[in-house]
Design an enzyme around this catalytic site. Structure first.
Site, PDB file in Angstrom:
ATOM      1  N   PRO A  89       0.935  -1.071   0.014  1.00 24.31           N
ATOM      2  CA  PRO A  89       0.289  -0.021  -0.285  1.00 24.31           C
ATOM      3  C   PRO A  89       1.097   0.831  -0.204  1.00 24.31           C
ATOM      4  CG  PRO A  89      -0.082  -1.287   1.347  1.00 24.31           C
ATOM      5  CD  PRO A  89       0.143  -1.841   1.219  1.00 24.31           C
ATOM      6  N   GLU A  90       0.307   2.011  -0.869  1.00 24.41           N
ATOM      7  CA  GLU A  90       1.095   3.573  -0.897  1.00 24.41           C
ATOM      8  C   GLU A  90       0.954   4.311  -0.010  1.00 24.41           C
ATOM      9  OE1 GLU A  90       2.952   2.681  -5.143  1.00 24.41           O
ATOM     10  OE2 GLU A  90       2.689   4.093  -4.716  1.00 24.41           O
ATOM     11  N   LYS A 120       3.975   4.628   4.741  1.00 26.43           N
ATOM     12  CA  LYS A 120       4.195   3.546   4.772  1.00 26.43           C
ATOM     13  C   LYS A 120       3.282   3.019   6.642  1.00 26.43           C
ATOM     14  CE  LYS A 120       5.653   2.778   0.123  1.00 26.43           C
ATOM     15  NZ  LYS A 120       6.292   1.479  -1.177  1.00 26.43           N
ATOM     16  N   ARG A 123      11.525  -3.686  -7.853  1.00 25.26           N
ATOM     17  CA  ARG A 123      10.744  -3.328  -8.285  1.00 25.26           C
ATOM     18  C   ARG A 123      10.370  -3.136  -9.777  1.00 25.26           C
ATOM     19  NH1 ARG A 123       8.220  -1.469  -3.672  1.00 25.26           N
ATOM     20  NH2 ARG A 123       6.468  -2.090  -5.375  1.00 25.26           N
TER      21      ARG A 123
END
Length: 333
Positions: free
Chosen positions: A2-3, A52, A323
């Protein structure tokens, strides 16, 4: 994972439904039994979101720190007080947004189960089951049993007389002292929704401008700036027409400041709508389409091989620190 917008939304849910209430805490899974016993029976007094991470304070100077990580999720059940200033909490809320948000009898859904209609009017109480995370598998049906039965591996259950929050699969879940909480905060970069954004801009700019690290990696470093993840990283760099491989110290100062100011704006939009909307100047129909489908919401993210919306060049995806990094090799040359 989640950002930043997701965690701020989750914190606001806790502020409305848990702060100033006595909380029963337990660890059905057993992995957080000791921590839950310390929190059990205490009153939640404050909640903070920074990047976060979320911090929930209890009386006697105890703090619960939660980092959802890649697989963590909060599930809410019972009476949930909805904030009229942000998208309704009647559904999935997290990095990939919400599932089943409603406005009256209207519903906007896409194939991924996302939508983004904004709740309008006074706060209301609604009995729902809500999941807040990056990845979810749908919603449980509304039930009448109270408290709701434990389903799956629940690390921590927080329960008031009317609301239940179950935490599953977090990267971090721990009880901290005030000093430990402050030490954690000290290691995080600025968050536009915490403190003075102008001070955050100065801090962010100063750090980036002295680093030899590529700007594409710096934006993902939570000690440099809080809350930016894979989606916002790709979109911010594209919107700035900035090559992600440029060392931070070689990025012009005005570009660095522009990225920060854009992050301030996009984060506010994300919190308000529940969507990582990064497209600008859309007409009403295009905006509604974008809000209903992530495929129409972003410039480059998740568009590998597709033509750039501006120049037509194929969007590239590559690995950067394990990523995926999406960018346009022409617009961001």
């Amino acid at each position: 994972m989640p950002e930043g917008h997701s965690v701020h939304r989750i914190a606001r849910q806790f502020d409305r439904n848990f702060v100033a209430r006595q909380v029963a805490a337990s660890s059905p899974q057993g992995r957080f039994a000791e921590g839950a016993s310390l929190l059990n029976g205490r009153v939640a007094t404050e909640v903070r979101a920074v990047g976060k991470q979320m911090f929930l304070a209890f009386d006697d100077d105890l703090w619960l720190r939660v980092h959802l990580g890649m697989y963590g999720a909060w599930d809410f059940a019972g009476e949930i007080l909805v904030d009229p200033t942000i998208a309704s909490a009647n559904g999935r809320m997290g990095q990939t947004n919400q599932r089943g948000t409603e406005l009256g009898d209207e519903r906007v859904m896409d194939a991924a189960g996302e939508n983004s209609l904004t709740s309008i009017g006074a706060p209301r109480r609604t009995r729902v089951h809500v999941r807040m995370s990056e990845q979810t598998k749908g919603l449980a049906d509304e039930g009448t049993e109270w408290p709701p039965p434990v389903v799956g591996q629940v690390r921590l259950r927080l329960l008031t007389d009317i609301t239940c929050a179950d935490l599953r699969g977090p990267t971090a879940c721990e009880v901290q002292s005030p000093d430990e909480m402050l030490a954690t905060l000290a290691g995080l970069g600025p968050d536009p929704l915490v403190g003075d954004p102008a001070e955050g801009e100065e801090r962010f700019t100063a750090v980036v401008r002295r680093k030899p690290t590529p700007i594409g990696l710096l934006l993902m470093n939570q000690s440099v700036v809080s809350g930016i993840g894979n989606v916002y990283r790709a979109e911010l760099l594209y919107r700035a027409r900035q090559n992600p491989h440029t060392p931070g110290r070689e990025v012009p100062e005005e570009v660095v400041r522009g990225i920060w100011r854009d992050w301030v704006r996009l984060l506010q939009i994300g919190v308000a709508t529940g969507q990582m909307m990064t497209m600008d100047d859309l007409d009403p129909e295009a905006y509604r389409k974008a809000m209903a489908s992530r495929d129409d919401r972003h410039w480059v993210y998740h568009r590998a091989g597709l033509p750039c919306r501006v120049c037509g060049t194929a969007i590239v995806v590559e690995e950067a620190a394990a990523r995926k990094l999406y960018w346009c090799p022409y617009c961001q040359a």
